[in-house]
Design an enzyme around this catalytic site. Structure first.
Site, PDB file in Angstrom:
ATOM      1  N   TYR A  50       0.722  -1.061  -0.017  1.00  0.00           N
ATOM      2  CA  TYR A  50      -0.014  -0.093   0.085  1.00  0.00           C
ATOM      3  C   TYR A  50       0.956   1.429  -0.018  1.00  0.00           C
ATOM      4  O   TYR A  50       0.401   2.481   0.348  1.00  0.00           O
ATOM      5  CB  TYR A  50      -0.961  -0.087   1.195  1.00  0.00           C
ATOM      6  CG  TYR A  50      -2.083  -0.935   0.967  1.00  0.00           C
ATOM      7  CD1 TYR A  50      -2.809  -0.636  -0.219  1.00  0.00           C
ATOM      8  CD2 TYR A  50      -2.486  -1.910   1.995  1.00  0.00           C
ATOM      9  CE1 TYR A  50      -4.006  -1.761  -0.166  1.00  0.00           C
ATOM     10  CE2 TYR A  50      -3.668  -2.481   1.723  1.00  0.00           C
ATOM     11  CZ  TYR A  50      -4.288  -2.447   0.644  1.00  0.00           C
ATOM     12  OH  TYR A  50      -5.657  -3.273   0.447  1.00  0.00           O
ATOM     13  N   ASN A 113     -13.883  -3.803   1.901  1.00  0.00           N
ATOM     14  CA  ASN A 113     -14.681  -3.812   0.751  1.00  0.00           C
ATOM     15  C   ASN A 113     -14.121  -5.279   0.215  1.00  0.00           C
ATOM     16  O   ASN A 113     -14.078  -5.590  -1.212  1.00  0.00           O
ATOM     17  CB  ASN A 113     -14.094  -2.778  -0.216  1.00  0.00           C
ATOM     18  CG  ASN A 113     -12.773  -2.494  -0.508  1.00  0.00           C
ATOM     19  OD1 ASN A 113     -11.919  -3.320   0.079  1.00  0.00           O
ATOM     20  ND2 ASN A 113     -12.508  -1.633  -1.174  1.00  0.00           N
ATOM     21  N   GLU A 127       2.869  -6.129  -7.852  1.00  0.00           N
ATOM     22  CA  GLU A 127       1.988  -6.877  -6.781  1.00  0.00           C
ATOM     23  C   GLU A 127       2.287  -8.363  -6.958  1.00  0.00           C
ATOM     24  O   GLU A 127       2.408  -8.885  -5.834  1.00  0.00           O
ATOM     25  CB  GLU A 127       0.518  -6.477  -6.757  1.00  0.00           C
ATOM     26  CG  GLU A 127       0.485  -4.932  -6.207  1.00  0.00           C
ATOM     27  CD  GLU A 127      -0.968  -4.423  -6.695  1.00  0.00           C
ATOM     28  OE1 GLU A 127      -1.983  -5.204  -7.172  1.00  0.00           O
ATOM     29  OE2 GLU A 127      -1.318  -3.299  -6.394  1.00  0.00           O
TER      30      GLU A 127
HETATM   31  P1  CMP Z   1      -7.842  -1.204  -2.219  1.00  0.00           P
HETATM   32  O1  CMP Z   1      -8.502  -1.198  -3.736  1.00  0.00           O
HETATM   33  O2  CMP Z   1      -7.501  -2.283  -1.847  1.00  0.00           O
HETATM   34  O3  CMP Z   1      -6.667  -0.219  -2.107  1.00  0.00           O
HETATM   35  C1  CMP Z   1      -6.565   0.857  -1.263  1.00  0.00           C
HETATM   36  C2  CMP Z   1      -7.606   0.763  -0.084  1.00  0.00           C
HETATM   37  O4  CMP Z   1      -7.818   1.729   0.683  1.00  0.00           O
HETATM   38  C3  CMP Z   1      -9.041   0.617  -0.852  1.00  0.00           C
HETATM   39  O5  CMP Z   1      -8.951  -0.820  -1.299  1.00  0.00           O
HETATM   40  C4  CMP Z   1      -9.929   0.826   0.366  1.00  0.00           C
HETATM   41  O6  CMP Z   1     -10.106  -0.452   0.921  1.00  0.00           O
HETATM   42  C5  CMP Z   1      -9.005   1.765   1.208  1.00  0.00           C
HETATM   43  N1  CMP Z   1      -9.570   2.888   1.379  1.00  0.00           N
HETATM   44  C6  CMP Z   1      -9.872   3.868   0.490  1.00  0.00           C
HETATM   45  N2  CMP Z   1     -10.676   5.008   0.954  1.00  0.00           N
HETATM   46  C7  CMP Z   1     -10.641   4.716   2.333  1.00  0.00           C
HETATM   47  C8  CMP Z   1     -11.235   5.324   3.286  1.00  0.00           C
HETATM   48  N3  CMP Z   1     -11.473   6.621   3.256  1.00  0.00           N
HETATM   49  N4  CMP Z   1     -10.989   4.798   4.736  1.00  0.00           N
HETATM   50  C9  CMP Z   1     -10.355   3.545   4.803  1.00  0.00           C
HETATM   51  N5  CMP Z   1      -9.907   3.104   3.558  1.00  0.00           N
HETATM   52  C10 CMP Z   1     -10.138   3.392   2.349  1.00  0.00           C
END
Ligand code: CMP
Length: 144
Positions: A50, A113, A127
């Site tokens: 990340y 998500n 990745e």
């Molecule tokens: P992902 O696609 O795994 O990559 C970045 C992640 O950041 C994204 O999924 C979300 O799960 C997370 N994310 C994005 N915006 C927020 C937020 N406002 N609060 C917490 N997590 C977030």
């Protein structure tokens, strides 16, 4: 174009018993599973994965969440799989994810998500190399 992408069922997806459902959707679509493993992500790997979100206010939360339990990491291969799998997964915020997409059908909040999918060919390569050794990937074709 034939591509590979990195797909990961996040800790919430594993806890909710969605590994099979998610694998099934990619299998039925016609993509080829090139590698898969259930694993616990270390803090170091989470921070690297990340890295682009390092300055975001939710970075700490993101690292805590992705290391909170096992994830199911996969490499899927197929024609334009990077873009197509993003459609199958749905918008990052489940409030905006269309019904029929994985997040649209199973997720409610952006923090939890369910699933991650590489957002570009470059991210996919980065990745995949971060999560898999070359000898963990298998090259074959499906007979369908
Ligand atoms: P992902 O696609 O795994 O990559 C970045 C992640 O950041 C994204 O999924 C979300 O799960 C997370 N994310 C994005 N915006 C927020 C937020 N406002 N609060 C917490 N997590 C977030």
């Amino acid at each position: 174009m034939m591509e590979k992408t990195f797909i990961m069922v996040k800790p919430d997806g594993v806890q909710r018993g969605l590994i099979g459902e998610i694998v099934s959707r990619f299998e039925k679509k016609g993509f080829v599973l090139a590698g898969a493993k259930l694993m616990q992500i270390s803090t170091e790997l989470a921070e690297e994965h990340y890295g682009e979100h390092k300055e975001r206010p939710f970075f700490g939360e993101l690292v805590d969440f992705i290391t909170s339990g096992p994830v199911f990491a996969m490499v899927w291969e197929g024609e334009d799989v990077v873009k197509t799998s993003r459609h199958m997964i749905g918008a990052t915020n489940p409030q905006e994810a269309n019904p029929g997409s994985i997040r649209g059908d199973y997720a409610v909040t952006v923090g939890k998500n369910i699933i991650h999918g590489s957002d570009s060919l470059e991210s996919a390569e980065r990745e995949i190399n971060l999560f898999f050794n070359g000898n963990e990937l298998v090259d074959y074709t499906r007979q369908d």
